[in-house]
Design a protein around this motif. Structure first.
Motif, PDB file in Angstrom:
ATOM      1  N   LYS A  30       5.074  32.914  20.026  1.00  0.00           N
ATOM      2  CA  LYS A  30       5.184  31.590  19.409  1.00  0.00           C
ATOM      3  C   LYS A  30       6.287  31.521  18.353  1.00  0.00           C
ATOM      4  N   SER A  31       7.050  32.582  18.222  1.00  0.00           N
ATOM      5  CA  SER A  31       8.120  32.614  17.217  1.00  0.00           C
ATOM      6  C   SER A  31       9.176  31.556  17.506  1.00  0.00           C
ATOM      7  N   GLU A  32       9.811  31.079  16.429  1.00  0.00           N
ATOM      8  CA  GLU A  32      10.890  30.096  16.547  1.00  0.00           C
ATOM      9  C   GLU A  32      12.163  30.690  15.953  1.00  0.00           C
ATOM     10  N   PHE A  33      13.294  30.310  16.568  1.00  0.00           N
ATOM     11  CA  PHE A  33      14.566  30.925  16.195  1.00  0.00           C
ATOM     12  C   PHE A  33      15.642  29.873  15.926  1.00  0.00           C
ATOM     13  N   LEU A  34      16.537  30.227  15.045  1.00  0.00           N
ATOM     14  CA  LEU A  34      17.786  29.491  14.855  1.00  0.00           C
ATOM     15  C   LEU A  34      18.904  30.521  14.796  1.00  0.00           C
ATOM     16  N   TYR A  35      19.906  30.336  15.638  1.00  0.00           N
ATOM     17  CA  TYR A  35      21.045  31.255  15.683  1.00  0.00           C
ATOM     18  C   TYR A  35      22.239  30.573  15.016  1.00  0.00           C
ATOM     19  N   ILE A  36      22.848  31.245  14.037  1.00  0.00           N
ATOM     20  CA  ILE A  36      24.045  30.721  13.379  1.00  0.00           C
ATOM     21  C   ILE A  36      25.234  31.588  13.778  1.00  0.00           C
ATOM     22  N   GLY A  37      26.231  30.942  14.400  1.00  0.00           N
ATOM     23  CA  GLY A  37      27.407  31.675  14.860  1.00  0.00           C
ATOM     24  C   GLY A  37      28.682  30.926  14.559  1.00  0.00           C
ATOM     25  N   THR A  38      29.799  31.491  14.992  1.00  0.00           N
ATOM     26  CA  THR A  38      31.085  30.840  14.777  1.00  0.00           C
ATOM     27  C   THR A  38      31.280  29.704  15.777  1.00  0.00           C
ATOM     28  N   HIS A  39      32.217  28.816  15.456  1.00  0.00           N
ATOM     29  CA  HIS A  39      32.436  27.616  16.271  1.00  0.00           C
ATOM     30  C   HIS A  39      33.334  27.874  17.476  1.00  0.00           C
ATOM     31  N   ASN A  40      33.989  29.040  17.523  1.00  0.00           N
ATOM     32  CA  ASN A  40      35.027  29.234  18.546  1.00  0.00           C
ATOM     33  C   ASN A  40      35.016  30.617  19.193  1.00  0.00           C
ATOM     34  N   ARG A  41      33.882  31.321  19.124  1.00  0.00           N
ATOM     35  CA  ARG A  41      33.810  32.651  19.734  1.00  0.00           C
ATOM     36  C   ARG A  41      32.727  32.680  20.810  1.00  0.00           C
ATOM     37  N   MET A  42      32.484  33.812  21.392  1.00  0.00           N
ATOM     38  CA  MET A  42      31.621  33.937  22.567  1.00  0.00           C
ATOM     39  C   MET A  42      30.228  33.348  22.377  1.00  0.00           C
ATOM     40  N   LYS A  44      29.106  30.810  20.964  1.00  0.00           N
ATOM     41  CA  LYS A  44      28.949  29.354  21.084  1.00  0.00           C
ATOM     42  C   LYS A  44      28.576  28.940  22.507  1.00  0.00           C
ATOM     43  N   ASP A  45      28.905  29.783  23.484  1.00  0.00           N
ATOM     44  CA  ASP A  45      28.551  29.519  24.881  1.00  0.00           C
ATOM     45  C   ASP A  45      27.300  30.298  25.302  1.00  0.00           C
ATOM     46  N   ILE A  46      27.240  31.571  24.929  1.00  0.00           N
ATOM     47  CA  ILE A  46      26.160  32.444  25.384  1.00  0.00           C
ATOM     48  C   ILE A  46      24.803  32.002  24.848  1.00  0.00           C
ATOM     49  N   ILE A  47      24.741  31.678  23.556  1.00  0.00           N
ATOM     50  CA  ILE A  47      23.440  31.404  22.928  1.00  0.00           C
ATOM     51  C   ILE A  47      22.814  30.095  23.424  1.00  0.00           C
ATOM     52  N   PRO A  48      23.531  28.968  23.420  1.00  0.00           N
ATOM     53  CA  PRO A  48      22.926  27.735  23.958  1.00  0.00           C
ATOM     54  C   PRO A  48      22.497  27.859  25.412  1.00  0.00           C
TER      55      PRO A  48
END
Length: 360
Positions: A30-42, A44-48
């Motif tokens: 039941k854990s919830e996550f938020l991932y903070i990454g850069t706007h222009n690196r890998m 931004k595509d992999i995580i979403p």
């Protein structure tokens, strides 16, 4: 558990972060996550793509050659710190985790200033710049190599190994036919990082013709940024060229010999899977950390180490032949890798996270 996690730039940071997320999900669904990454690196595509909520910040690493460019980096850092405080206050995490890359600095720093529990993971044997700066802002520091514990001795530091190793052990081996490979032939895997290396790829393009009459097959992973240039060239029929392989450990399980850079995640998978290797460290990384990573294997005769400056196509092919056709050499490498193997790296990290979160 509510978790903010940050990592960015290369697969060497992103995939350990994902391994930590997967372990927390396994233990606490039941854990919830938020991932903070850069706007222009890998990331931004992999995580979403993996269905994980993602927030981006504009961050750049410091430029050691063009100092004036650092004014923009500092300006973005200040703005990112403000953004991170906002994201953290809105999400209200139980813990904030950094798994490497310069993007983690404003995330962990903001979390600590706001009073949240923090943990960072260092993949390499030498601490990266961001993790060095974050040392005093972290409640716990996980390291992948025992040798790195000597660099910053502290009761906050614990030896975990790299969490991708646990994923590598669990993942199902692929069917070679998925890649057009023959089940009955040995496989040599070339992989030079998730993004690729132009200098190494140029060298390998010229080397590949030497494999034409070999009775084994070659899988040449160019890296996403280099594939279009590489594929223009003609290769022997037993050489297969791809830009990138998701969950490459599933192919590594069907591989007889890997030729690789010395990125921390790749080495962790090599160790976990007991895979014979020829390691060619990148000399273009901070503090020459890839060479130092590789020494942990070289010093116990668990790999063959070749520095890039010593590369020669004919000698490399000779070295490959000496290993892949020598069962005794393969056995020695496999046995020596056992000394470095950790089966439960992600579990160790989860248990430390849980202890921090439960601590009043």
């Amino acid at each position: 558990m509510r978790v903010i996690i940050s990592a960015g730039g290369t697969g060497g940071h992103i995939y350990p972060a994902l391994a930590i997320i997967n372990k927390i999900k396994e233990r606490e669904p039941k854990s919830e996550f938020l991932y903070i990454g850069t706007h222009n690196r890998m990331e931004k595509d992999i995580i979403p793509e993996k269905g994980i909520p993602f927030k981006s910040i504009e961050m750049y690493g410091l430029n050691r050659k063009q100092i004036l460019k650092n004014f923009k980096a500092i300006k973005c850092l200040i703005r990112s710190y403000s953004d991170c405080k906002k994201y953290i206050n809105e999400f209200k995490p139980d813990i904030v985790i950094g798994a490497g890359g310069y993007v983690t600095f404003p995330v962990i720093y903001a979390a600590k200033k706001l009073g949240y529990k923090t943990l960072i993971h260092e993949q390499n044997s030498v601490f990266g710049t961001s993790n060095k700066l974050l040392f005093k802002y972290s409640d716990k520091i996980a390291v992948s190599f025992k040798s790195s514990m000597k660099e910053l001795p502290s009761d906050k530091v614990f030896f975990s190994g790299n969490p991708v190793s646990e994923n590598a052990l669990k993942i199902k081996a692929c069917d070679k036919k998925e890649f057009g490979l023959d089940d009955n032939k040995k496989l040599v895997l070339f992989v030079m990082g998730s993004l690729g290396s132009s200098k190494m790829n140029d060298f390998l393009i010229n080397t590949m013709k030497l494999f034409e009459k070999k009775d084994y097959q070659i899988m040449f992973v160019t890296g996403k940024n280099m594939y279009d240039d590489v594929i223009k060239h003609k290769f022997p029929k037993n050489v297969f060229v791809v830009p990138f392989i998701n969950d490459i450990a599933r192919l590594m399980k069907r591989t007889d010999l890997i030729i690789s850079r010395a990125g921390a995640s790749t080495l962790s998978e090599i160790i976990a899977l007991g895979l014979p290797s020829i390691i060619i460290p990148s000399p273009y990384v901070t503090n020459n950390h890839q060479y130092k990573n590789a020494l942990d294997l070289k010093n116990i005769d668990a790999c063959t180490l070749i520095e890039e400056k010593d590369l020669d196509s004919n000698k490399l092919v000779e070295e490959i032949d000496k290993i892949i056709n020598n069962e005794e050499r393969i056995k020695i490498m496999k046995n020596n890798l056992i000394q470095l193997k950790i089966d439960d790296s992600a579990t160790i990290i989860y248990e430390n996270i849980k202890n921090l979160v439960d601590r009043k």
